[in-house]
Design a protein around this motif. Structure first.
Motif, PDB file in Angstrom:
ATOM      1  N   LEU A  23       0.828  -1.212   0.000  1.00 59.48           N
ATOM      2  CA  LEU A  23       0.000   0.000   0.000  1.00 59.48           C
ATOM      3  C   LEU A  23       0.856   1.252   0.000  1.00 59.48           C
ATOM      4  O   LEU A  23       1.952   1.265   0.560  1.00 59.48           O
ATOM      5  CB  LEU A  23      -0.912   0.008   1.229  1.00 59.48           C
ATOM      6  CG  LEU A  23      -1.859  -1.180   1.401  1.00 59.48           C
ATOM      7  CD1 LEU A  23      -2.538  -1.102   2.765  1.00 59.48           C
ATOM      8  CD2 LEU A  23      -2.895  -1.213   0.296  1.00 59.48           C
ATOM      9  N   GLY A  24       0.336   2.312  -0.613  1.00 57.13           N
ATOM     10  CA  GLY A  24       0.978   3.608  -0.521  1.00 57.13           C
ATOM     11  C   GLY A  24       0.771   4.196   0.859  1.00 57.13           C
ATOM     12  O   GLY A  24      -0.190   3.849   1.556  1.00 57.13           O
TER      13      GLY A  24
ATOM     14  N   SER B 235      -4.507  10.425  -0.983  1.00 59.71           N
ATOM     15  CA  SER B 235      -4.244   9.176  -1.709  1.00 59.71           C
ATOM     16  C   SER B 235      -4.827   9.225  -3.118  1.00 59.71           C
ATOM     17  O   SER B 235      -4.236   8.693  -4.064  1.00 59.71           O
ATOM     18  CB  SER B 235      -4.805   7.984  -0.940  1.00 59.71           C
ATOM     19  OG  SER B 235      -6.230   7.981  -0.959  1.00 59.71           O
ATOM     20  N   LEU B 236      -5.981   9.877  -3.267  1.00 61.62           N
ATOM     21  CA  LEU B 236      -6.591  10.009  -4.596  1.00 61.62           C
ATOM     22  C   LEU B 236      -5.776  10.938  -5.490  1.00 61.62           C
ATOM     23  O   LEU B 236      -5.739  10.769  -6.714  1.00 61.62           O
ATOM     24  CB  LEU B 236      -8.020  10.538  -4.458  1.00 61.62           C
ATOM     25  CG  LEU B 236      -9.034   9.581  -3.819  1.00 61.62           C
ATOM     26  CD1 LEU B 236     -10.349  10.295  -3.551  1.00 61.62           C
ATOM     27  CD2 LEU B 236      -9.257   8.357  -4.705  1.00 61.62           C
ATOM     28  N   ILE B 237      -5.114  11.914  -4.887  1.00 57.61           N
ATOM     29  CA  ILE B 237      -4.316  12.871  -5.661  1.00 57.61           C
ATOM     30  C   ILE B 237      -2.947  12.298  -6.031  1.00 57.61           C
ATOM     31  O   ILE B 237      -2.506  12.404  -7.192  1.00 57.61           O
ATOM     32  CB  ILE B 237      -4.136  14.184  -4.876  1.00 57.61           C
ATOM     33  CG1 ILE B 237      -5.487  14.870  -4.661  1.00 57.61           C
ATOM     34  CG2 ILE B 237      -3.173  15.127  -5.611  1.00 57.61           C
ATOM     35  CD1 ILE B 237      -5.415  16.088  -3.761  1.00 57.61           C
TER      36      ILE B 237
ATOM     37  N   PHE C 164     -11.789  12.959  10.463  1.00 53.39           N
ATOM     38  CA  PHE C 164     -11.211  14.061   9.697  1.00 53.39           C
ATOM     39  C   PHE C 164      -9.823  13.695   9.162  1.00 53.39           C
ATOM     40  O   PHE C 164      -9.477  14.029   8.017  1.00 53.39           O
ATOM     41  CB  PHE C 164     -11.143  15.317  10.553  1.00 53.39           C
ATOM     42  CG  PHE C 164     -12.494  15.888  10.881  1.00 53.39           C
ATOM     43  CD1 PHE C 164     -13.395  16.199   9.877  1.00 53.39           C
ATOM     44  CD2 PHE C 164     -12.885  16.103  12.200  1.00 53.39           C
ATOM     45  CE1 PHE C 164     -14.646  16.721  10.167  1.00 53.39           C
ATOM     46  CE2 PHE C 164     -14.130  16.625  12.498  1.00 53.39           C
ATOM     47  CZ  PHE C 164     -15.017  16.936  11.477  1.00 53.39           C
ATOM     48  N   ALA C 165      -9.026  13.002   9.978  1.00 48.31           N
ATOM     49  CA  ALA C 165      -7.701  12.578   9.515  1.00 48.31           C
ATOM     50  C   ALA C 165      -7.830  11.578   8.372  1.00 48.31           C
ATOM     51  O   ALA C 165      -7.098  11.656   7.378  1.00 48.31           O
ATOM     52  CB  ALA C 165      -6.909  11.968  10.670  1.00 48.31           C
ATOM     53  N   GLY C 166      -8.773  10.638   8.498  1.00 42.65           N
ATOM     54  CA  GLY C 166      -8.971   9.634   7.462  1.00 42.65           C
ATOM     55  C   GLY C 166      -9.439  10.237   6.151  1.00 42.65           C
ATOM     56  O   GLY C 166      -8.976   9.850   5.066  1.00 42.65           O
TER      57      GLY C 166
ATOM     58  N   LEU D 200      -3.046  15.103  13.187  1.00 41.12           N
ATOM     59  CA  LEU D 200      -2.810  13.670  12.983  1.00 41.12           C
ATOM     60  C   LEU D 200      -2.414  13.374  11.542  1.00 41.12           C
ATOM     61  O   LEU D 200      -1.562  12.520  11.280  1.00 41.12           O
ATOM     62  CB  LEU D 200      -4.069  12.872  13.346  1.00 41.12           C
ATOM     63  CG  LEU D 200      -4.444  12.796  14.819  1.00 41.12           C
ATOM     64  CD1 LEU D 200      -5.728  12.009  15.005  1.00 41.12           C
ATOM     65  CD2 LEU D 200      -3.316  12.161  15.621  1.00 41.12           C
ATOM     66  N   LEU D 201      -3.040  14.066  10.600  1.00 44.95           N
ATOM     67  CA  LEU D 201      -2.680  13.895   9.201  1.00 44.95           C
ATOM     68  C   LEU D 201      -1.208  14.237   8.991  1.00 44.95           C
ATOM     69  O   LEU D 201      -0.479  13.517   8.298  1.00 44.95           O
ATOM     70  CB  LEU D 201      -3.567  14.773   8.318  1.00 44.95           C
ATOM     71  CG  LEU D 201      -3.434  14.588   6.797  1.00 44.95           C
ATOM     72  CD1 LEU D 201      -4.770  14.850   6.107  1.00 44.95           C
ATOM     73  CD2 LEU D 201      -2.377  15.538   6.221  1.00 44.95           C
TER      74      LEU D 201
END
Length: 293
Positions: A32-33, A194-196, A185-187, A75-76
Motif C-alpha cells: 500500500l501507498g 491518496s486520490l491525488i 477528519f484525519a482519514g 494527525l494527518l
C-alpha cells in the motif's frame, strides 16, 4: 492511586500499541501507498467506533467538532511524516527520531505558552533522551530525507499533544467524541491525498490485511480514544516522556518475533527509560518528608 497515575498507565498501553506499529507499518507499505494505508487505518477505526459507540457520538457540539478538525489535521501531519519516514529511513532511526516528542513537547510548551519545565521533568527528559539513544542507536545518525521527516513527525506530535491538552480542559469539549471524530477528519484528509498522489488499492494478502486491521483498531482507534480522555488528567509533557517507551516495546517485539538480540548498551537504555518513567511518577518530596520523620 492518583488520577494522573491512572491516566499515565492508560497511556503506557497506548505506547505499547504504537511500539508494535512500526513493524506493522513496514509490512503494510509493501503493498500500500503511505496515504492509502493511513486512510484505511483511520477510516476503519472511525467506522468501528461508530458501530460500537453510536449513541455516545450523537450530536457533538460545535466546539468538539472544531477541535476535532484541528487535531485531525495534526494527525494527518504526524502520520504523513511518520509513514514516509519509516519508508525512507531505517526502523531504528525512525523509532529514535519519532520518540523525540519527549524533547519537543516541553520546548514548544515553553515557547508558545511560557510553561517552564520543573527540575524533575528536566532530569527525566535527560534520562529519556539518553535511554532512547542507548536503546536504538548502534551508529551515528546519517542525515537523510527519512530522518528529517521523522523529526517533523515528532514536532507535529508535540504540537498535537499541546493542542489536545488545552482543548479537553474546556467544559464544552467532549473528550470521548473528540478522540473519535478526529480520526474521521484525519482519514478523509488521507483519502483525498491518496486520490491525488497515489492509486488507492486494498491489501492483497492476509498478512497485510491483518496488519491494517491491528493498526486501525488498536494502534489508531483505541489508542487515540484513550489518549484524548487521559489528557484531561495528565500533562502533555508527561505524555511525551511516556511515549519514550515506544522503542522499548518495539525492541521486545523484535526480540520475540524477529529473534533480534540487543546489545548490553541497548538493554541499559531500556532500563534507563523505565527508570525515567518511575522517577516521573514518584512524588519525591513525599519520600523526603517520610525520611525526615
Amino acid at each position: 492511586m492518583r488520577t494522573q497515575v491512572k491516566a499515565d498507565l492508560m497511556l503506557v498501553l497506548v505506547t505499547f500499541f504504537w511500539g508494535i506499529s512500526y513493524l506493522l507499518t513496514d509490512l503494510a507499505l509493501g503493498e500500500l501507498g503511505p496515504f492509502t494505508l493511513n486512510a484505511l487505518r483511520f477510516l476503519i477505526a472511525f467506522a468501528a467506533a461508530e458501530l460500537l459507540f453510536f449513541r455516545r457520538l450523537r450530536s457533538p457540539s460545535r466546539a468538539t467538532l472544531k477541535l476535532s478538525l484541528c487535531t485531525g489535521a495534526a494527525l494527518l501531519s504526524i502520520y504523513s511524516f511518520n509513514t514516509f519516514g519509516v519508508k525512507y529511513t531505517s526502523l531504528t532511526n525512525a523509532g529514535f527520531l519519532c520518540a523525540m516528542t519527549v524533547v519537543f513537547t516541553p520546548l514548544l510548551d515553553y515557547l508558545f505558552f511560557r510553561t517552564r519545565p520543573s527540575r524533575k521533568l528536566f532530569v527525566v527528559l535527560v534520562m529519556s533522551v539518553t535511554g532512547i539513544a542507548l536503546l536504538t542507536l548502534s551508529s551515528a545518525l546519517r542525515p537523510a530525507l527519512g530522518d528529517i521527516l521523522c523529526i517533523l513527525c515528532a514536532v507535529s506530535n508535540a504540537a498535537y499533544l499541546l493542542i489536545t491538552e488545552r482543548g479537553v480542559a474546556g467544559q464544552e469539549i467532549n473528550a470521548f467524541q473528540l478522540g473519535i471524530y478526529q480520526q474521521l477528519f484525519a482519514g478523509l484528509g488521507m483519502l483525498i491525498l491518496s486520490l491525488i498522489f497515489e492509486t488507492p488499492t486494498l491489501p492483497r494478502s492476509p498478512a497485510v490485511w491483518g496488519s491494517v486491521l491491528v493498526l486501525a483498531l488498536f494502534c489508531t482507534g483505541a489508542a487515540f480514544l484513550i489518549q484524548a480522555v487521559a489528557l484531561q488528567y495528565t500533562t502533555a509533557s508527561h505524555v511525551g516522556v511516556i511515549f519514550c517507551l515506544e522503542p522499548v516495546f518495539n525492541s521486545i517485539l523484535a526480540f520475540f518475533v524477529a529473534h533480534e538480540v540487543l546489545t548490553p548498551q541497548a538493554y541499559f537504555g531500556g532500563l534507563l527509560l523505565l527508570a525515567s518513567l518511575l522517577v516521573m511518577e514518584t512524588d519525591l518530596s513525599l519520600l523526603f518528608r517520610r525520611r525526615q520523620k
